[in-house]
Design a protein around this motif. Structure first.
Motif, PDB file in Angstrom:
ATOM      1  N   ALA A   1      33.105  37.514  31.142  1.00  0.00           N
ATOM      2  CA  ALA A   1      31.839  36.802  31.321  1.00  0.00           C
ATOM      3  C   ALA A   1      32.036  35.295  31.144  1.00  0.00           C
ATOM      4  O   ALA A   1      31.460  34.489  31.881  1.00  0.00           O
ATOM      5  N   SER A   2      32.863  34.917  30.163  1.00  0.00           N
ATOM      6  CA  SER A   2      33.120  33.491  29.938  1.00  0.00           C
ATOM      7  C   SER A   2      33.810  32.861  31.145  1.00  0.00           C
ATOM      8  O   SER A   2      33.463  31.741  31.559  1.00  0.00           O
TER       9      SER A   2
ATOM     10  N   TYR B 233      30.135  22.232  27.974  1.00  0.00           N
ATOM     11  CA  TYR B 233      31.202  22.733  27.105  1.00  0.00           C
ATOM     12  C   TYR B 233      31.013  24.210  26.797  1.00  0.00           C
ATOM     13  O   TYR B 233      29.901  24.647  26.499  1.00  0.00           O
ATOM     14  N   GLN B 234      32.103  24.948  26.827  1.00  0.00           N
ATOM     15  CA  GLN B 234      32.058  26.318  26.327  1.00  0.00           C
ATOM     16  C   GLN B 234      32.050  26.289  24.799  1.00  0.00           C
ATOM     17  O   GLN B 234      32.759  25.493  24.185  1.00  0.00           O
ATOM     18  N   LEU B 235      31.225  27.153  24.199  1.00  0.00           N
ATOM     19  CA  LEU B 235      31.167  27.237  22.745  1.00  0.00           C
ATOM     20  C   LEU B 235      32.496  27.750  22.209  1.00  0.00           C
ATOM     21  O   LEU B 235      32.974  28.805  22.622  1.00  0.00           O
ATOM     22  N   THR B 236      33.093  27.001  21.318  1.00  0.00           N
ATOM     23  CA  THR B 236      34.328  27.429  20.659  1.00  0.00           C
ATOM     24  C   THR B 236      34.085  27.519  19.168  1.00  0.00           C
ATOM     25  O   THR B 236      33.261  26.784  18.608  1.00  0.00           O
ATOM     26  N   ILE B 237      34.768  28.419  18.526  1.00  0.00           N
ATOM     27  CA  ILE B 237      34.607  28.646  17.094  1.00  0.00           C
ATOM     28  C   ILE B 237      35.733  27.929  16.366  1.00  0.00           C
ATOM     29  O   ILE B 237      36.904  28.322  16.476  1.00  0.00           O
ATOM     30  N   GLU B 238      35.391  26.870  15.669  1.00  0.00           N
ATOM     31  CA  GLU B 238      36.386  26.016  15.043  1.00  0.00           C
ATOM     32  C   GLU B 238      36.494  26.313  13.544  1.00  0.00           C
ATOM     33  O   GLU B 238      35.475  26.447  12.856  1.00  0.00           O
TER      34      GLU B 238
ATOM     35  N   THR C 115      24.361  35.508  29.583  1.00  0.00           N
ATOM     36  CA  THR C 115      24.986  36.138  30.744  1.00  0.00           C
ATOM     37  C   THR C 115      25.225  35.091  31.828  1.00  0.00           C
ATOM     38  O   THR C 115      24.605  34.015  31.817  1.00  0.00           O
ATOM     39  N   PRO C 116      26.102  35.387  32.778  1.00  0.00           N
ATOM     40  CA  PRO C 116      26.274  34.456  33.897  1.00  0.00           C
ATOM     41  C   PRO C 116      24.969  34.173  34.631  1.00  0.00           C
ATOM     42  O   PRO C 116      24.736  33.046  35.081  1.00  0.00           O
ATOM     43  N   GLU C 117      24.097  35.177  34.726  1.00  0.00           N
ATOM     44  CA  GLU C 117      22.823  34.993  35.420  1.00  0.00           C
ATOM     45  C   GLU C 117      21.922  34.018  34.647  1.00  0.00           C
ATOM     46  O   GLU C 117      21.294  33.124  35.241  1.00  0.00           O
ATOM     47  N   ALA C 118      21.872  34.178  33.326  1.00  0.00           N
ATOM     48  CA  ALA C 118      21.050  33.275  32.513  1.00  0.00           C
ATOM     49  C   ALA C 118      21.596  31.856  32.554  1.00  0.00           C
ATOM     50  O   ALA C 118      20.834  30.881  32.613  1.00  0.00           O
ATOM     51  N   TRP C 119      22.916  31.735  32.531  1.00  0.00           N
ATOM     52  CA  TRP C 119      23.518  30.401  32.589  1.00  0.00           C
ATOM     53  C   TRP C 119      23.267  29.754  33.945  1.00  0.00           C
ATOM     54  O   TRP C 119      23.038  28.541  34.035  1.00  0.00           O
ATOM     55  N   ALA C 120      23.282  30.544  35.004  1.00  0.00           N
ATOM     56  CA  ALA C 120      23.004  29.998  36.337  1.00  0.00           C
ATOM     57  C   ALA C 120      21.601  29.392  36.384  1.00  0.00           C
ATOM     58  O   ALA C 120      21.389  28.319  36.969  1.00  0.00           O
ATOM     59  N   GLU C 121      20.641  30.052  35.766  1.00  0.00           N
ATOM     60  CA  GLU C 121      19.276  29.521  35.726  1.00  0.00           C
ATOM     61  C   GLU C 121      19.214  28.225  34.921  1.00  0.00           C
ATOM     62  O   GLU C 121      18.535  27.266  35.309  1.00  0.00           O
ATOM     63  N   GLU C 122      19.919  28.198  33.786  1.00  0.00           N
ATOM     64  CA  GLU C 122      19.916  26.990  32.960  1.00  0.00           C
ATOM     65  C   GLU C 122      20.607  25.831  33.689  1.00  0.00           C
ATOM     66  O   GLU C 122      20.174  24.677  33.583  1.00  0.00           O
ATOM     67  N   LEU C 123      21.658  26.143  34.416  1.00  0.00           N
ATOM     68  CA  LEU C 123      22.342  25.112  35.208  1.00  0.00           C
ATOM     69  C   LEU C 123      21.408  24.480  36.231  1.00  0.00           C
ATOM     70  O   LEU C 123      21.445  23.266  36.448  1.00  0.00           O
TER      71      LEU C 123
END
Length: 384
Positions: free
Chosen positions: A217-218, A191-196, A169-177
């Protein structure tokens, strides 16, 4: 007049394991004949010096694969030979990508002694569950230890994180940042995760084994990344790369500014001027095929071509619009032979400017933050 600047890219194709998201030219092998590979890389380096003679090397980049699996002796030999084959800038930037396992981190002292002065660590996540999902072999503790080791041995260091992971979630990513910023030196790659296509994640995602965060969310995570890093004094200088002033990766700037570089090793690409033309080279991708070709002929070149006309304009455009500062119109014209605004149809440009995706002034053409967030779609509109 000083020699024309050049970047040198060295590709080491081997990894301990293949990450499920990775579509790079990387391979797992039970064993690697290090001395044989060292000899082959040196031989192709000498071939590259004949392709692009009389230059001044300003940057060198060891990528992969996992180049921290190279013997430091190989790294040292390639750096020393590069300095012999070309003039080199006194402040040459020499970057090596590394994985933060304890074994590889233990090599940092030897790599610094070999001449590496910048290291980029593939941390990718700061929690155990995410590391396991991403197929990483290191733990969070190993990542933190490797970062501490990097700080001791290299004045310049960076690390990568992947976000928009399943369930994030944006909240979880904010904490990791916030954790990332507390650990960061001068540079972060986010990097945003992309499916290749061709990766294990492509198959797993198609089967519904996991779901990525939705578009809203992304987008929120991308925007908060830009804003938080800007406040921290590490603004984005490229879509996914953030640095303190003066600390951008100079080698990668060569790519994005469409300047000259040679590539050696399996699958490595090169772009460099030959006379008034831009020459493109590509080495054979398969490690064994490349090695056999180098030992037989002195290089593993699979393709050589001239990039010209519309192709040249489009390549330079695709690279330059990744930069937050955009494309210097005069520099672009000197490389591509045309001003980028003149080379593009005004009917294509004007709606994108009105929509807030592009900005044009007397000196630059740049994608706005909204434009960089949607760069693939923007480029489709520009060069379709």
């Amino acid at each position: 007049m000083s020699p024309a600047p050049l970047g040198v890219y060295v590709h080491w194709p081997f990894c301990k394991s293949k990450c499920p998201y990775c579509d790079f030219n990387s391979h797992v092998r039970d064993g690697v004949e290090q001395a044989r590979w060292r000899a082959a890389l040196l031989r192709e380096l000498e071939h590259a010096a004949r392709e692009a003679p009389g230059r001044r090397v300003e940057t060198m980049f060891f990528g992969g694969g996992t180049p921290s699996l190279m013997e430091p002796e190989t790294v040292a030999a390639l750096i020393a030979r590069t300095r012999e084959l070309w003039d080199s800038a006194p402040e040459i930037e020499i970057t090596l990508e590394a994985n933060p396992t304890s074994v590889e981190a233990g090599r940092f002292a030897a790599l610094a002694e070999a001449g590496v002065n910048r290291v980029s660590l593939g941390v990718q996540a700061l929690d155990t569950a995410s590391l396991k999902f991403l197929g990483r072999e290191h733990s969070t503790d190993e990542a933190l230890e490797a970062l501490a080791t990097a700080r001791r041995h290299f004045a310049r260091h960076s690390f990568d994180l992947i976000y928009t992971r399943p369930g994030q979630t944006p909240e979880a990513w904010a904490e990791e940042l916030e954790r990332a910023l507390a650990l960061a030196g001068e540079h972060l790659s986010l990097y945003q995760l992309t499916i290749e296509r061709g990766t294990r994640f492509f198959t797993d995602h198609a089967r519904g084994n996991f779901v990525l965060p939705d578009e809203e969310a992304s987008a929120a995570m991308f925007e908060q990344t830009q804003a938080r890093l800007e406040r921290a004094g590490m603004p984005a200088y490229e879509i996914s790369n953030h640095a303190r002033p003066g600390a951008a990766c100079r080698h990668n700037l060569i790519y994005w500014r469409y300047q000259d570089y040679v590539g050696i090793g399996p699958g490595a690409h090169g772009r460099f001027a030959v006379g008034n033309a831009k020459q493109a080279t590509r080495r054979s991708s398969g490690p064994e095929a490349w090695l056999e070709a180098v030992e037989r002929t002195g290089h593993g070149t699979a393709e050589t071509s001239t990039v010209e006309g519309r192709d040249l304009v489009e390549e330079a455009l695709m690279m330059g619009l990744r930069l937050a500062g955009g494309i210097d119109r005069a520099t672009f014209a000197s490389v591509a032979g045309a001003d980028p605004v003149d080379a593009l149809d005004a009917a294509r440009l004007e709606p994108l400017v009105r929509a807030g995706f592009l900005e044009i002034d007397a000196t630059h053409l740049r994608a706005t933050l909204d434009g960089r967030q949607r760069l693939n779609a923007l480029l489709e509109r520009l060069i379709a």
